[in-house]
Design a protein around this motif. Structure first.
Motif, PDB file in Angstrom:
ATOM      1  N   ILE A  94      53.052  37.510  10.787  1.00 17.71           N
ATOM      2  CA  ILE A  94      53.108  36.478  11.822  1.00 17.71           C
ATOM      3  C   ILE A  94      51.833  36.509  12.654  1.00 17.71           C
ATOM      4  CG2 ILE A  94      54.348  35.646  13.854  1.00 17.71           C
ATOM      5  CD1 ILE A  94      55.795  35.238  11.176  1.00 17.71           C
ATOM      6  N   GLU A  95      51.289  37.697  12.880  1.00 16.66           N
ATOM      7  CA  GLU A  95      50.054  37.804  13.645  1.00 16.66           C
ATOM      8  C   GLU A  95      48.905  37.117  12.906  1.00 16.66           C
ATOM      9  OE1 GLU A  95      47.632  38.384  16.714  1.00 16.66           O
ATOM     10  OE2 GLU A  95      49.800  38.817  16.692  1.00 16.66           O
ATOM     11  N   GLY A  96      48.862  37.262  11.585  1.00 16.62           N
ATOM     12  CA  GLY A  96      47.839  36.581  10.800  1.00 16.62           C
ATOM     13  C   GLY A  96      47.977  35.074  10.885  1.00 16.62           C
ATOM     14  N   LEU A  97      49.217  34.578  10.852  1.00 18.87           N
ATOM     15  CA  LEU A  97      49.483  33.146  10.996  1.00 18.87           C
ATOM     16  C   LEU A  97      49.022  32.660  12.363  1.00 18.87           C
ATOM     17  CD1 LEU A  97      50.795  30.435  10.227  1.00 18.87           C
ATOM     18  CD2 LEU A  97      53.007  31.406  10.959  1.00 18.87           C
ATOM     19  N   LYS A  98      49.330  33.415  13.396  1.00 16.15           N
ATOM     20  CA  LYS A  98      48.922  33.039  14.754  1.00 16.15           C
ATOM     21  C   LYS A  98      47.397  32.986  14.880  1.00 16.15           C
ATOM     22  CE  LYS A  98      51.122  35.160  18.122  1.00 16.15           C
ATOM     23  NZ  LYS A  98      51.795  36.263  18.869  1.00 16.15           N
ATOM     24  N   GLN A  99      46.727  33.931  14.252  1.00 12.74           N
ATOM     25  CA  GLN A  99      45.269  33.949  14.316  1.00 12.74           C
ATOM     26  C   GLN A  99      44.669  32.756  13.582  1.00 12.74           C
ATOM     27  OE1 GLN A  99      43.084  35.877  16.065  1.00 12.74           O
ATOM     28  NE2 GLN A  99      44.974  36.558  17.063  1.00 12.74           N
ATOM     29  N   ALA A 100      45.262  32.373  12.451  1.00 13.40           N
ATOM     30  CA  ALA A 100      44.777  31.206  11.703  1.00 13.40           C
ATOM     31  C   ALA A 100      44.923  29.938  12.541  1.00 13.40           C
ATOM     32  CB  ALA A 100      45.538  31.067  10.388  1.00 13.40           C
ATOM     33  N   LYS A 187      43.654  18.084  31.573  1.00  7.09           N
ATOM     34  CA  LYS A 187      43.936  18.010  33.006  1.00  7.09           C
ATOM     35  C   LYS A 187      45.017  19.014  33.403  1.00  7.09           C
ATOM     36  CE  LYS A 187      42.762  13.082  33.267  1.00  7.09           C
ATOM     37  NZ  LYS A 187      43.290  11.713  33.497  1.00  7.09           N
ATOM     38  N   ARG A 188      45.817  19.422  32.411  1.00  2.69           N
ATOM     39  CA  ARG A 188      46.928  20.340  32.684  1.00  2.69           C
ATOM     40  C   ARG A 188      46.750  21.709  32.030  1.00  2.69           C
ATOM     41  NH1 ARG A 188      52.419  19.633  34.282  1.00  2.69           N
ATOM     42  NH2 ARG A 188      52.002  17.409  34.488  1.00  2.69           N
ATOM     43  N   TYR A 189      46.097  21.737  30.861  1.00  2.00           N
ATOM     44  CA  TYR A 189      45.986  22.979  30.101  1.00  2.00           C
ATOM     45  C   TYR A 189      44.536  23.306  29.761  1.00  2.00           C
ATOM     46  CZ  TYR A 189      50.730  21.324  29.066  1.00  2.00           C
ATOM     47  OH  TYR A 189      51.990  20.818  29.160  1.00  2.00           O
ATOM     48  N   THR A 190      44.233  24.605  29.716  1.00  5.08           N
ATOM     49  CA  THR A 190      43.009  25.045  29.060  1.00  5.08           C
ATOM     50  C   THR A 190      43.309  25.079  27.559  1.00  5.08           C
ATOM     51  OG1 THR A 190      43.594  27.395  29.098  1.00  5.08           O
ATOM     52  CG2 THR A 190      42.437  26.506  31.038  1.00  5.08           C
ATOM     53  N   ILE A 191      42.290  25.215  26.735  1.00  2.00           N
ATOM     54  CA  ILE A 191      42.534  25.286  25.294  1.00  2.00           C
ATOM     55  C   ILE A 191      43.379  26.517  24.958  1.00  2.00           C
ATOM     56  CG2 ILE A 191      40.307  26.414  24.911  1.00  2.00           C
ATOM     57  CD1 ILE A 191      42.324  24.162  22.451  1.00  2.00           C
ATOM     58  N   ASP A 192      43.163  27.632  25.662  1.00  3.01           N
ATOM     59  CA  ASP A 192      43.964  28.835  25.403  1.00  3.01           C
ATOM     60  C   ASP A 192      45.427  28.607  25.757  1.00  3.01           C
ATOM     61  OD1 ASP A 192      41.990  30.497  24.344  1.00  3.01           O
ATOM     62  OD2 ASP A 192      41.312  31.131  26.323  1.00  3.01           O
ATOM     63  N   GLN A 193      45.684  27.934  26.862  1.00  2.78           N
ATOM     64  CA  GLN A 193      47.067  27.636  27.236  1.00  2.78           C
ATOM     65  C   GLN A 193      47.716  26.708  26.215  1.00  2.78           C
ATOM     66  OE1 GLN A 193      46.155  26.077  31.147  1.00  2.78           O
ATOM     67  NE2 GLN A 193      46.956  27.916  32.180  1.00  2.78           N
ATOM     68  N   TYR A 194      46.973  25.724  25.758  1.00  6.51           N
ATOM     69  CA  TYR A 194      47.491  24.790  24.755  1.00  6.51           C
ATOM     70  C   TYR A 194      47.832  25.529  23.463  1.00  6.51           C
ATOM     71  CZ  TYR A 194      47.711  20.697  21.669  1.00  6.51           C
ATOM     72  OH  TYR A 194      48.121  19.739  20.766  1.00  6.51           O
ATOM     73  N   ILE A 195      46.927  26.388  23.023  1.00  8.45           N
ATOM     74  CA  ILE A 195      47.167  27.155  21.790  1.00  8.45           C
ATOM     75  C   ILE A 195      48.409  28.021  21.933  1.00  8.45           C
ATOM     76  CG2 ILE A 195      46.281  29.030  20.346  1.00  8.45           C
ATOM     77  CD1 ILE A 195      43.447  27.927  20.943  1.00  8.45           C
ATOM     78  N   ASN A 196      48.509  28.727  23.048  1.00  8.47           N
ATOM     79  CA  ASN A 196      49.642  29.641  23.238  1.00  8.47           C
ATOM     80  C   ASN A 196      50.967  28.887  23.279  1.00  8.47           C
ATOM     81  OD1 ASN A 196      47.944  31.869  23.317  1.00  8.47           O
ATOM     82  ND2 ASN A 196      47.745  31.836  25.547  1.00  8.47           N
ATOM     83  N   THR A 199      51.717  27.307  19.749  1.00 10.66           N
ATOM     84  CA  THR A 199      52.059  28.353  18.778  1.00 10.66           C
ATOM     85  C   THR A 199      53.440  28.919  19.055  1.00 10.66           C
ATOM     86  OG1 THR A 199      49.717  28.913  18.550  1.00 10.66           O
ATOM     87  CG2 THR A 199      51.303  30.511  17.730  1.00 10.66           C
ATOM     88  N   THR A 200      53.749  29.137  20.323  1.00  2.46           N
ATOM     89  CA  THR A 200      55.068  29.670  20.691  1.00  2.46           C
ATOM     90  C   THR A 200      56.178  28.708  20.278  1.00  2.46           C
ATOM     91  OG1 THR A 200      54.174  30.934  22.559  1.00  2.46           O
ATOM     92  CG2 THR A 200      56.531  30.422  22.604  1.00  2.46           C
ATOM     93  N   MET A 201      56.020  27.438  20.596  1.00  2.00           N
ATOM     94  CA  MET A 201      57.045  26.448  20.242  1.00  2.00           C
ATOM     95  C   MET A 201      57.186  26.321  18.729  1.00  2.00           C
ATOM     96  SD  MET A 201      56.772  23.404  23.111  1.00  2.00           S
ATOM     97  CE  MET A 201      55.023  23.109  22.946  1.00  2.00           C
ATOM     98  N   PHE A 202      56.056  26.351  18.024  1.00  2.00           N
ATOM     99  CA  PHE A 202      56.075  26.242  16.574  1.00  2.00           C
ATOM    100  C   PHE A 202      56.805  27.431  15.953  1.00  2.00           C
ATOM    101  CE2 PHE A 202      53.983  27.480  12.549  1.00  2.00           C
ATOM    102  CZ  PHE A 202      54.350  26.392  11.775  1.00  2.00           C
ATOM    103  N   LEU A 203      56.448  28.639  16.383  1.00  2.00           N
ATOM    104  CA  LEU A 203      57.057  29.838  15.795  1.00  2.00           C
ATOM    105  C   LEU A 203      58.544  29.942  16.140  1.00  2.00           C
ATOM    106  CD1 LEU A 203      54.225  32.472  16.343  1.00  2.00           C
ATOM    107  CD2 LEU A 203      54.955  31.436  14.189  1.00  2.00           C
TER     108      LEU A 203
END
Length: 211
Positions: A94-100, A187-196, A199-203
Motif C-alpha cells: 500500500i505504501e508503494g501505491l501511495k508513493q506512485a 484556494k483551499r488546499y496545498t498540493i500536499d493536502q490535496y494528495i493526502n 489518497t485517503t478517500m481512495f484507499l
C-alpha cells in the motif's frame, strides 16, 4: 520525450539530438501560446516567434500547427511514464501505491497547463494522431493497473479485474482534476493536502471492497 516518439512528427533535420532539443523549445512555446490564445487562434508564425525561431526554421522541425499539439500531448505521457517507472517503490505494498499516486499528482502540479491543453484540444488532432494520444492515455491507466494488481497478488488488496481497471482510471482522473480545477482547489488546499485527502478517500474506498 523518448527519441522514437519525437520522430512520429517528420523533420527535414537529420541530427536527432538537435531535433530533440529544438522540439522541446517548440513544446514549451506551444504550451505558453495555446494557454494564452487557444489552439485555434494561435498561428505558426506566433509559435515560431515564441520559440525563438524564424518561420522557416520552425518548418524544419514540424509540418503543421497540429504537430505542435501532438508533441505537447506526447510529451505529457512520456513524462508520466518516466515519473512512474523511474522511482523506487515497494512492489505490492500500500505504501508503494501511495508513493506512485503522490509522484503522479506532483507531476500534474508541475504541468497543469499541459494537461488542460491536452484535454481541451486533443479533438483538434488528425484521426491517427488522436488515436495515438488516446492509446497513450490507456497506457498511463495500465501503469496503475499493474501497481494495483501487484497489491492484490501480494494479498494487500482484494479487487476484481473490473474493480482494478476502474480504480486505476479513478487515480488518473482525480489527479488530472488538480490541473482542471487548480484555480479553485488551490484556494483551499496545498498540493500536499490535496494528495493526502484524495489518497485517503481512495484507499478507504478500495480497502473496503470485497472481491
Amino acid at each position: 520525450m523518448a527519441k522514437n516518439d519525437k520522430l512520429h512528427v517528420q523533420s527535414s533535420i537529420k541530427d536527432e539530438n538537435k531535433i530533440i532539443a529544438r522540439r522541446q523549445q517548440i513544446i514549451d512555446a506551444g504550451v505558453k501560446l495555446f494557454k494564452e490564445k487557444g489552439f485555434h487562434r494561435a498561428t505558426t508564425r506566433e509559435l515560431a516567434k515564441a520559440a525563438g525561431f524564424s518561420i522557416g526554421t520552425l518548418y524544419e522541425y514540424i509540418r503543421t500547427k497540429e504537430d505542435v499539439l501532438f508533441l505537447v500531448c506526447d510529451n505529457i505521457f512520456n513524462e508520466v511514464t518516466k515519473c512512474l517507472t523511474d522511482f523506487p517503490s515497494d512492489t505490492g505494498t500500500i505504501e508503494g501505491l501511495k508513493q506512485a499516486i503522490r509522484h503522479y499528482y506532483l507531476l500534474i502540479d508541475q504541468m497543469p497547463e499541459e494537461f488542460t491543453i491536452m484535454y481541451q484540444e486533443t479533438k483538434s488532432l488528425q484521426k491517427a494522431a488522436m488515436h495515438y494520444i488516446l492509446d497513450k492515455e490507456l497506457e498511463m491507466v495500465a501503469i496503475f493497473e499493474r501497481i494495483l494488481k501487484d497489491c492484490v497478488e501480494a494479498g494487500n488488496l482484494s479487487l476484481s479485474e473490473d474493480a482494478i481497471y476502474l480504480a486505476a482510471n479513478h487515480i488518473v482522473v482525480q489527479g488530472q482534476s488538480w490541473a482542471f480545477r487548480k484555480w479553485a482547489l488551490q484556494k483551499r488546499y496545498t498540493i500536499d493536502q490535496y494528495i493526502n485527502l484524495q489518497t485517503t478517500m481512495f484507499l478507504q474506498g478500495i480497502m473496503q471492497f470485497e472481491n
